[in-house]
Every structure is written in structure tokens, then in C-alpha cells.
Motif scaffolding. Structure first.
Motif, mmCIF file in Angstrom:
data_model
loop_
_atom_site.group_PDB
_atom_site.id
_atom_site.type_symbol
_atom_site.label_atom_id
_atom_site.label_comp_id
_atom_site.label_asym_id
_atom_site.label_seq_id
_atom_site.Cartn_x
_atom_site.Cartn_y
_atom_site.Cartn_z
ATOM 1 N N THR A 12 0.959 -1.288 -0.019
ATOM 2 C CA THR A 12 0.163 0.013 -0.013
ATOM 3 C C THR A 12 1.082 1.341 0.039
ATOM 4 O O THR A 12 1.824 1.250 0.921
ATOM 5 C CB THR A 12 -1.001 0.092 1.227
ATOM 6 N N THR A 14 0.851 5.392 0.410
ATOM 7 C CA THR A 14 0.432 6.357 0.890
ATOM 8 C C THR A 14 1.119 7.511 0.655
ATOM 9 O O THR A 14 2.165 7.532 0.684
ATOM 10 C CB THR A 14 -0.271 6.021 2.608
ATOM 11 N N GLU A 20 -3.454 9.338 3.070
ATOM 12 C CA GLU A 20 -4.334 8.700 1.987
ATOM 13 C C GLU A 20 -3.713 7.706 1.045
ATOM 14 O O GLU A 20 -2.351 7.950 0.573
ATOM 15 C CB GLU A 20 -4.600 9.980 0.971
ATOM 16 N N ALA A 21 -4.392 6.705 1.054
ATOM 17 C CA ALA A 21 -3.767 5.483 0.267
ATOM 18 C C ALA A 21 -3.927 5.935 -1.159
ATOM 19 O O ALA A 21 -4.803 6.380 -1.964
ATOM 20 C CB ALA A 21 -4.787 4.339 0.398
ATOM 21 N N HIS A 62 5.960 9.619 -0.638
ATOM 22 C CA HIS A 62 5.243 8.329 -0.525
ATOM 23 C C HIS A 62 5.774 7.687 0.736
ATOM 24 O O HIS A 62 6.923 7.669 0.918
ATOM 25 C CB HIS A 62 5.071 7.969 -1.889
#
Length: 75
Positions: A12, A14, A20-21, A62
Motif C-alpha cells: 500500500t 500512501t 491517504e492511500a 510516499h
């Protein structure tokens, strides 16, 4: 109706500031394979830290999150 998650390990991605993904990568057969794929996506080798349940690395803006493999029972 909820969709079943595909088997395997996912990455994942974020946003560091908001949490926020942004994206999901995978599935991969192991957490190690997922971490390697995250490095390819980031364009560099990532430095990972681990808590009991998750591996985490950052390349601003990220953050990359990979669930840790379960412990191996050595009985």
C-alpha cells in the motif's frame, strides 16, 4: 457486496503528509517480494523498518507499507 481480497501480499502506497492511500501493488508471494517490488516502483532501494505487523519505508512524498509475514513455527 464486498469483494474478497486477492491472495498474497500487497504493497500500500500512501501520501506521507495525509496518510491517504494512493495505490496498491501486488499480490506478491511473500513480504520480501513485495518490498523488492516497492523499491522498483520507488526507483531506488528503500530502507525498511518493521513493527510486529508491518514493514514501512519512505521516499517522500510516499510511504510504502507491507504486511509482515507471520512468524514461522519452529516446533
Amino acid at each position: 457486496m464486498t469483494e474478497a481480497a486477492s491472495p498474497g501480499v500487497h504493497v500500500t502506497i500512501t501520501h506521507v503528509a495525509t496518510g491517504e492511500a494512493m495505490r496498491h501493488l501486488g499480490p506478491y508471494p511473500t513480504a520480501a517480494a513485495a518490498r523488492a517490488a516497492a523499491g522498483v516502483e520507488a526507483g531506488q532501494v528503500l530502507t525498511w523498518s518493521r513493527d510486529p505487523e508491518t514493514w514501512r519505508a519512505e521516499k517522500y512524498p510516499h510511504a510504502y507499507h507491507v504486511p509482515a509475514d507471520p512468524p514461522i513455527d519452529q516446533d
